[in-house]
Design a protein around this motif. Structure first.
Motif, PDB file in Angstrom:
ATOM      1  N   LYS A  79       0.788  -1.082   0.106  1.00 55.82           N
ATOM      2  CA  LYS A  79       0.110   0.135   0.058  1.00 55.82           C
ATOM      3  C   LYS A  79       0.919   1.233   0.087  1.00 55.82           C
ATOM      4  N   SER A 119       0.746   4.004  -2.982  1.00 53.69           N
ATOM      5  CA  SER A 119      -0.130   5.092  -2.472  1.00 53.69           C
ATOM      6  C   SER A 119       0.106   6.282  -3.406  1.00 53.69           C
ATOM      7  N   LYS A 122      -1.906   5.995  -6.683  1.00 52.60           N
ATOM      8  CA  LYS A 122      -3.356   5.489  -6.619  1.00 52.60           C
ATOM      9  C   LYS A 122      -4.308   6.401  -7.734  1.00 52.60           C
ATOM     10  N   GLN A 155      -9.061   1.509  -7.464  1.00 54.17           N
ATOM     11  CA  GLN A 155      -9.347   2.432  -6.342  1.00 54.17           C
ATOM     12  C   GLN A 155      -9.886   1.731  -5.355  1.00 54.17           C
ATOM     13  N   TYR A 194      -7.731  -0.951  -3.339  1.00 48.56           N
ATOM     14  CA  TYR A 194      -6.488  -0.426  -2.652  1.00 48.56           C
ATOM     15  C   TYR A 194      -7.037  -0.342  -1.043  1.00 48.56           C
ATOM     16  N   PRO A 200      -5.614  -4.805  -1.144  1.00 49.44           N
ATOM     17  CA  PRO A 200      -4.424  -4.242  -2.545  1.00 49.44           C
ATOM     18  C   PRO A 200      -3.844  -5.299  -3.331  1.00 49.44           C
ATOM     19  N   CYS A 235      -3.050   0.328 -14.778  1.00 50.48           N
ATOM     20  CA  CYS A 235      -3.000  -0.333 -13.506  1.00 50.48           C
ATOM     21  C   CYS A 235      -1.635  -1.124 -13.679  1.00 50.48           C
TER      22      CYS A 235
END
Ligand code: HAM
Length: 416
Positions: free
Chosen positions: A180, A184, A187, A195, A198, A202, A213
């Protein structure tokens, strides 16, 4: 054309079907040697079984399931894979009471509403196995060795065996935090699904097929760098045992499985000649699923082979027409009747025999024998019935030999 198969579905016709049967027969023989027994599971299950195990945020559950309400108002789903159904049956029938490892296999259709493309179908067939009740990594090695033996037995070459470990409940939280943190700053570039993922899950971002992505997760830390001591040791012993069993493999730290239930070992076998849909088989360990389905905590491991992905790789046998051992060309009514009886008697002796029914000329009967790939042919006419002798012709080398019109004589000559 008025009626056609639905998009992403296909009919499997002869002669291809004999390749399918050969693969299935080979696999059954190998399963027998490894002590796996067949289990037949329903094609349709309660939807929550799949949501629970495959994972709410997985592509399969979010986008690909054939889910509908039955007439009783229940939400049901055509199985997208076999493991969840298997574990449901394993718990329902208390199969964990048998001595471990309990080893099962299944063959059959799975359904995923994916965008159809080469080697990707909406109904596809898997040969799958599940081995339950043993946490020892030697079992993981044995399962992968068995997969290798099956693929080898059907003549598949140049396959990549990739393995990794995706950790367990102990190491996952540390990894999730690191992932994460890495993601971050990126994102905002994720698709709408990612989204959401997450915050919810994740790890699923690693499996997303959307190009933005894929780009933005590039360089993310692999889970294999975050394994706890137990998972690390498990993975080391697995590798040692694969070496011992001479299974060629490579470690791919970026290997991601599309199903949430995996723990520790995960693996995939692929062929470069299949292009983007290159996974021919895949599997892994799932040590928490039985527990989550209400059974006693029981580890499990398995894999599934995708039939539609291995068939195109078996090129040599694809064009061979398998024909009958004997084709009988009767000339006249009496011969047609005597011939029919002979056909039945020879079939009862285990031979594949065909008789011509449409009373056409000898020339067109011989043409038919050729087209269906008959190995041997006889012409049965008045003379043959009178003398009780017949010429049997080998369609390969065109040689003819005289034999007595007797069932056992035929069996002797045909079986060589
Ligand atoms: P999977 O990776 O989702 O795993 O599928 C296994 C194999 O099924 C794939 O490697 C591929 O060959 C084939 N396959 C999947 N989707 C399609 C498709 N749309 N068209 C054609 N072939 C496809 C599982 O299903 C797990 N249940 C395997 C497993 C068993 N893990 C533990 N036990």
């Amino acid at each position: 054309m008025k009626h056609k198969t639905l998009k992403g579905l296909q009919d499997i016709l002869p002669p291809d079907i004999s390749i399918w049967q050969n693969i299935e027969n080979n696999a059954r023989q190998i399963f027998k040697n490894y002590g796996y027994r067949e289990i037949r599971l329903p094609i349709i299950e309660s939807t929550d079984i799949f949501i629970r195990s495959i994972g709410e945020t997985s592509d399969i559950v979010e986008k690909e399931m054939y889910t509908f309400q039955d007439k009783g108002g229940r939400s049901v789903t055509l199985r997208p894979e076999g493991t969840a159904s298997f574990v449901r049956a394993y718990v329902e029938h208390h199969l964990y009471n048998e001595p471990a490892p309990q080893k099962y296999y299944y063959m059959g259709p799975m359904f995923r509403y994916e965008r159809p493309q080469a080697f990707r179908y909406r109904q596809f067939y898997q040969i799958g196995v599940e081995a339950m009740g043993i946490l020892d990594p030697k079992l993981d090695a044995e399962v992968i060795a068995m997969l290798s033996a099956i693929l080898d037995s059907i003549g598949l070459k140049e396959l990549n065996f990739e393995i990794t470990s995706i950790g367990c409940g102990k190491c996952r939280p540390g990894y999730t935090t690191a992932l994460k943190e890495f993601l971050s700053t990126r994102k905002s570039k994720f698709c709408a699904d990612c989204q959401r993922r997450y915050d919810l899950n994740p790890l699923r971002i690693l499996d997303c097929k959307v190009p933005s992505c894929i780009d933005s997760r590039h360089g993310s830390p692999p889970v294999i760098e975050f394994l706890c001591d137990e998972c690390q040791k498990h993975f080391e012993i697995l590798k040692q045992n694969l070496d011992l069993l001479l299974v060629p493999y490579s470690v791919n730290p970026n290997l991601v499985r599309g199903l949430d239930y995996y723990t520790k070992t995960a693996f995939e076998v692929s062929s470069e000649s299949l292009g983007s849909q290159k996974a021919v088989a895949a599997g892994g360990r799932y040590d928490n699923m039985v527990d989550e389905f209400g059974g006693p905590p029981t580890p499990g491991i398995g894999f599934a082979i995708g039939m539609e992905r291995i068939i195109p790789l078996i090129k040599d046998s694809a064009n061979k027409v398998e024909g009958p051992d004997l084709f009988i060309c009767p000339m006249g009514n009496e011969a047609a009747e005597k011939g029919l009886l002979l056909t039945e008697q020879l079939r009862a002796k285990g031979l594949w025999v065909e008789i011509n029914f449409d009373g056409t000329s000898l020339k067109s009967q011989m043409r038919k024998a050729n087209r269906i790939g008959a190995k041997k042919v006889i012409v049965l006419g008045e003379d043959e019935l009178k003398t009780k002798k017949v010429k049997i012709k080998d369609m390969n080398n065109r040689e003819e030999i005289d034999i007595i019109l007797d069932v056992n004589e035929f069996v002797k000559v045909i079986q060589g």
